[in-house]
Design an enzyme around this catalytic site. Structure first.
Site, short mmCIF file in Angstrom:
data_model
loop_
_atom_site.label_atom_id
_atom_site.label_comp_id
_atom_site.label_asym_id
_atom_site.label_seq_id
_atom_site.Cartn_x
_atom_site.Cartn_y
_atom_site.Cartn_z
N SER A 22 -4.46 13.99 -4.29
CA SER A 22 -3.55 14.78 -3.71
C SER A 22 -2.25 14.39 -3.44
CB SER A 22 -4.27 14.66 -2.18
OG SER A 22 -5.44 15.36 -1.93
N ASP A 315 -14.61 15.79 0.58
CA ASP A 315 -14.98 16.12 -0.94
C ASP A 315 -16.05 14.96 -1.22
OD1 ASP A 315 -12.87 17.65 -1.38
OD2 ASP A 315 -11.45 16.31 -1.79
#
Ligand code: S3P
Length: 429
Positions: A22, A315
């Site tokens: 990210s 996730d």
């Protein structure tokens, strides 16, 4: 490619995992539109992040990837990007398409974003709708629900918006668009999603105010290039944390892992299950907390994970299912419908493959229920071309009697090139 693994006895050793995915995406995009130079270290050189890199280059950014996972960017300034000469291809990366949808909405040129078969199935209305409220001229199949997306850049208005789903990708798309809007954009979240964008906007000197209830960003101010150190990705570390927690006799240390509190749900939930995870050498670098994680085998028990916990470990939920097969009692995950619109339907995928290996797991519309502990057996498994499913099954294989084959395992390179090598080092220490 097939990944073939056998039952392992224990994991031992000290490792580093590659940089956070990210943060890597965000550093490329913000570095490109900042003024001055951005130097990134420990960049994640994986397929998804390379897609963002190629897109930024196609938009005229000067981005140079070094051999040692460093990146140098000569920033173009807020208004310095150029119209791409061709369609921008995001590959498998949902983060790339959604973040760029926001960025491109505020440019004074036309662009098109496409992706692979998985991307073409994933919901885009969640970014298209609020971007349209800001005045964006953005289109996609089924009135903007699906990619390809085409964006004719426009003058944007600031937005006051409460996200209907906790999504850092949507939040970031709106903040990137907000950088180009005249006035103050205010975003509220139902639950706090990962806040890497806000932290990076702070160190690049955006006009941003962050409070627990909302984020306020005033557009039009130039950002400043800076040095960005990217910590190891906790979502990659998670596979080894879980594996060491369930393989008897294991003891490992994972160095310099990002421990941003919006990402540490996996540590909290495994600890709640009885895991032994110590956080050492905590420090803050480039506005992101990092630490070394020491993990030892421990007997686990079942846990209940509810809607309010989900964003902190979204996730890692397939991996929770794997750990739950070795935990005493029931593990219940609910409020996780979002898992069905990831790279694949992760509820369906993990339930079907763990069942093949002998787990007692039931699919629920918004999660799953696992009854443990179970003795597992090796099987031929599908990755569904989803990197997180492939790596979760690799951890399961270490517990299963006999041989496990994971089909189409090349998808692991989406987020974690070198995964197998690190795993083998821990097995053969
Ligand atoms: C990400 C946000 C999450 C996460 C994804 C990366 C990001 O997605 O699942 O792997 O970098 O912003 P959502 O925003 O869809 O929850």
């Amino acid at each position: 490619m097939e990944l073939v693994l056998e039952k392992a006895s224990k994991l031992k050793g000290n490792i580093f995992v590659p940089g956070d995915k990210s943060i890597s995406h965000r550093s490329l995009i913000l570095g490109s539109i900042a003024r001055g130079e951005t130097r990134i270290s420990n960049f994640l050189n994986s397929l998804d992040c390379l897609k963002t890199l190629e897109c930024m280059q196609a938009l005229g950014a000067e981005v140079e990837l070094g051999k040692d996972n460093s990146v140098k960017i000569k920033g173009k300034g807020l208004y310095g990007l150029q119209e791409p000469k061709d369609i921008l291809d995001v590959g498998n990366s949902g983060t790339t398409i959604r973040l760029l949808a926001g960025l491109l909405s505020g440019q004074d040129f036309y662009s098109v974003l496409r992706g692979d078969a998985s991307i073409r199935k994933r919901p885009m209305k969640r970014v298209v709708e609020p971007l349209r409220l800001m005045g964006a001229d953005i289109w996609g199949r089924k009135d903007g629900q699906f990619a390809p997306l085409s964006v004719r850049g426009n003058k944007l208005n600031p937005l006051h918006y409460t996200l209907p789903v906790a999504s850092a990708q949507v939040k970031t798309a709106l903040l990137f668009a907000g950088l180009y809007a005249k006035g103050e954009t205010v975003i509220k979240e139902p639950l706090p999603a990962r806040d890497h964008t806000e932290r990076m906007l702070e160190i690049t000197q955006a006009d941003i105010k962050i409070s627990p209830s909302e984020i306020k960003l005033t557009g039009g101010k130039e950002l400043r290039g800076t040095d960005i150190f990217i910590p190891g990705d906790i979502s990659s570390a998670a596979y080894f944390i879980a594996a060491a927690s369930i393989l008897k006799g294991s003891q490992i240390t994972i160095k310099q892992v990002g421990v941003n509190p919006t990402r540490t749900g996996i540590i909290e939930m495994l600890n709640k299950m009885g895991a032994k995870i110590d956080i050492l050498n905590y420090k803050i670098k480039s506005n992101e907390p990092q630490a070394d994680l020491m993990v030892e085998y421990s007997k686990l028990k079942g846990v209940e994970i509810k809607k309010e916990n989900i964003p902190f470990l979204i996730d890692e939920l397939p991996l929770i299912a794997v750990a739950a097969t070795q935990a005493q009692g029931k593990t219940v995950v609910s409020g996780a419908r979002e898992l069905r619109v990831k790279e694949t339907d992760r509820i369906k995928a993990i339930v079907s493959e763990l069942k093949k290996m002998g787990a007692d797991i039931k699919e629920r519309e918004d999660g799953f229920i696992v009854e443990g502990p179970s003795k597992l057996k090796g099987a031929v498994c599908e990755s569904y071309n989803d990197h997180r499913i492939a790596m979760s099954l690799a951890v399961t294989a270490l517990l299963a009697e006999g041989k496990t084959v994971i089909r189409n395992s090349e998808c692991i390179d989406i987020s974690f090139p070198g995964f197998e090598k690190i795993l083998q080092n821990l097995i053969n220490f």
